[in-house]
Scaffold this active site. Structure first.
Site, PDB file in Angstrom:
ATOM      1  N   PRO A  88      12.649  -9.915  -8.849  1.00  0.00           N
ATOM      2  CA  PRO A  88      12.368 -10.823  -9.446  1.00  0.00           C
ATOM      3  C   PRO A  88      11.948 -12.472  -8.919  1.00  0.00           C
ATOM      4  CG  PRO A  88      14.885 -10.565  -8.576  1.00  0.00           C
ATOM      5  CD  PRO A  88      14.376  -9.118  -8.872  1.00  0.00           C
ATOM      6  N   GLU A 116      22.506  -5.499  -5.044  1.00  0.00           N
ATOM      7  CA  GLU A 116      22.097  -6.840  -4.917  1.00  0.00           C
ATOM      8  C   GLU A 116      20.601  -6.822  -4.784  1.00  0.00           C
ATOM      9  OE1 GLU A 116      25.590  -8.032  -6.449  1.00  0.00           O
ATOM     10  OE2 GLU A 116      23.741 -10.009  -5.648  1.00  0.00           O
ATOM     11  N   ARG A 154      -0.161   3.421 -22.530  1.00  0.00           N
ATOM     12  CA  ARG A 154      -0.827   3.130 -23.072  1.00  0.00           C
ATOM     13  C   ARG A 154      -2.322   3.107 -23.503  1.00  0.00           C
ATOM     14  NH1 ARG A 154      -1.228  -1.451 -25.881  1.00  0.00           N
ATOM     15  NH2 ARG A 154      -1.488  -0.304 -28.005  1.00  0.00           N
ATOM     16  N   ASP A 169     -10.178  -4.460 -24.818  1.00  0.00           N
ATOM     17  CA  ASP A 169     -10.940  -5.633 -24.309  1.00  0.00           C
ATOM     18  C   ASP A 169     -10.671  -6.708 -24.583  1.00  0.00           C
ATOM     19  OD1 ASP A 169     -13.341  -7.021 -27.327  1.00  0.00           O
ATOM     20  OD2 ASP A 169     -12.410  -8.007 -24.991  1.00  0.00           O
TER      21      ASP A 169
HETATM   22  C1  4FN Z   1      15.526 -16.176 -10.794  1.00  0.00           C
HETATM   23  C2  4FN Z   1      16.037 -14.631 -12.240  1.00  0.00           C
HETATM   24  C3  4FN Z   1      14.793 -13.979 -12.443  1.00  0.00           C
HETATM   25  C4  4FN Z   1      16.785 -14.808 -13.035  1.00  0.00           C
HETATM   26  C5  4FN Z   1      17.055 -14.285 -10.682  1.00  0.00           C
HETATM   27  C6  4FN Z   1      17.160 -14.419 -10.107  1.00  0.00           C
HETATM   28  C7  4FN Z   1      18.442 -13.735  -9.413  1.00  0.00           C
HETATM   29  C8  4FN Z   1      18.716 -12.072  -8.959  1.00  0.00           C
HETATM   30  C9  4FN Z   1      18.048 -12.043 -10.275  1.00  0.00           C
HETATM   31  C10 4FN Z   1      18.036 -10.322 -10.460  1.00  0.00           C
HETATM   32  O1  4FN Z   1      17.775  -9.733 -11.487  1.00  0.00           O
HETATM   33  N1  4FN Z   1      18.416  -9.789 -10.229  1.00  0.00           N
HETATM   34  C11 4FN Z   1      18.542  -7.882  -9.727  1.00  0.00           C
HETATM   35  C12 4FN Z   1      17.893  -6.878 -10.274  1.00  0.00           C
HETATM   36  N2  4FN Z   1      16.938  -7.351 -10.764  1.00  0.00           N
HETATM   37  C13 4FN Z   1      15.476  -7.145 -10.894  1.00  0.00           C
HETATM   38  O2  4FN Z   1      15.155  -6.156 -10.544  1.00  0.00           O
HETATM   39  C14 4FN Z   1      14.322  -7.709 -11.831  1.00  0.00           C
HETATM   40  C15 4FN Z   1      15.158  -8.769 -12.054  1.00  0.00           C
HETATM   41  C16 4FN Z   1      14.736  -9.657 -13.208  1.00  0.00           C
HETATM   42  C17 4FN Z   1      12.781  -9.066 -13.853  1.00  0.00           C
HETATM   43  C18 4FN Z   1      12.641  -7.999 -13.225  1.00  0.00           C
HETATM   44  N3  4FN Z   1      11.665  -7.763 -12.854  1.00  0.00           N
HETATM   45  O3  4FN Z   1      11.744  -6.429 -12.017  1.00  0.00           O
HETATM   46  C19 4FN Z   1      12.581  -6.492 -11.467  1.00  0.00           C
HETATM   47  C20 4FN Z   1      13.387  -6.891 -11.945  1.00  0.00           C
HETATM   48  C21 4FN Z   1      18.351  -5.862 -10.378  1.00  0.00           C
HETATM   49  C22 4FN Z   1      19.583  -5.340  -8.946  1.00  0.00           C
HETATM   50  C23 4FN Z   1      18.654  -5.649  -7.923  1.00  0.00           C
HETATM   51  C24 4FN Z   1      17.984  -6.454  -7.644  1.00  0.00           C
HETATM   52  C25 4FN Z   1      17.193  -7.662  -8.183  1.00  0.00           C
HETATM   53  C26 4FN Z   1      17.773 -12.940 -11.373  1.00  0.00           C
END
Ligand code: 4FN
Length: 246
Positions: A88, A116, A154, A169
């Site tokens: 995130p 977490e 893709r 493009d």
């Molecule tokens: C402020 C915001 C973004 C809402 C936010 C703030 C705090 C925690 C999270 C969250 O989702 N923690 C959980 C977690 N997420 C992700 O991996 C993840 C989430 C979103 C887009 C992603 N793109 O790639 C990976 C992404 C998966 C479990 C392992 C820890 C990370 C989200």
């Protein structure tokens, strides 16, 4: 180009690799793709991949040793690979980044968090880059890895049939698609715009440009920040303006 996904749920990602255009790209050896189960590198007494957080608090953290070992195993099979943490806190993934990644000579190792998150020391010592697919809370990084691989694979030369070059493009990007129609020509009393049945390809192209411009204006005006109006689009807008002025 090789994608290796490090995850606690390889079956999720293997399913993604087994369908549609992605499966065909792998069968045709346009890309290589594999998963690594992080748990296979948990050589401690209970095969545990997570543990309680230092400093207390709720939830669990992914332990560094299994991740560290899995990343190094993944890197063993490629001379030049980029370790990307799905996170995130990552840079926002978008089409421009997909285009860049598709033309990269590097292999990719995607790390998917659960619980977490991962121990910070793995991030500090092994991760080259963080990418995010959007601002919402998820249960893991696997879907992010699949979204990114879908958008990148893709674009790899040979994966898309037809005029694949148009996809690369950036000029064409940042617009919503025109409306799509197929048979039957009348359905539920609704008919297909006559121009699409006319066979007049110049008029059809004009109609499609106009449909794409209209939808982008109405549904995603923000996309014009990424790519301003083309001169053809400006002509269509002037025409609309004069028609409205009548
Ligand atoms: C402020 C915001 C973004 C809402 C936010 C703030 C705090 C925690 C999270 C969250 O989702 N923690 C959980 C977690 N997420 C992700 O991996 C993840 C989430 C979103 C887009 C992603 N793109 O790639 C990976 C992404 C998966 C479990 C392992 C820890 C990370 C989200």
């Amino acid at each position: 180009m090789k994608f290796t996904v490090l995850t606690l749920f390889p079956e999720m990602v293997d399913a993604f690799f087994s369908h549609g255009m992605i499966a065909r790209a792998i069968e045709n050896e346009l890309v290589k793709a594999s998963t690594v189960n992080i748990r296979d590198f948990a050589f401690n007494r209970h095969n545990s991949v997570d543990d309680r957080p230092y400093g207390g608090g709720c939830g669990m953290v992914m332990r560094p040793e299994p991740l560290f070992a899995a990343i190094h195993e993944a890197k063993r099979f490629s001379s030049d690979s980029r370790v990307i943490l799905m996170s995130p806190q990552g840079a926002p993934f978008d089409q421009a980044r997909a285009v860049d990644m598709a033309s990269s000579s590097q292999d990719f190792v995607f790390v998917c968090g659960r619980y977490e998150g991962i121990d910070e020391r793995v991030f500090l010592s092994c991760v080259d880059e963080e990418l995010s697919i959007g601002d919402y809370v998820m249960t893991g990084g696997e879907l992010a890895a699949m979204v990114i691989m879908d958008a990148v694979i893709r674009l790899v030369p040979g994966v898309l049939g037809g005029d694949a070059s148009a996809e690369l493009d950036s000029f064409r990007n940042n617009r919503l698609e025109h409306a799509h129609y197929t048979r039957p020509s009348v359905y539920n009393g609704m008919s297909v715009p006559d121009v699409l049945l006319s066979g007049n390809h110049e008029k059809i192209e004009k109609w499609r440009q106009s449909s794409s411009l209209k939808r982008t204006l109405l549904k995603r005006p923000d996309l014009f920040d990424k790519r301003p109006f083309s001169s053809e689009e400006k002509d269509i807008l002037k025409k609309w303006y004069h028609e409205m002025e009548q």
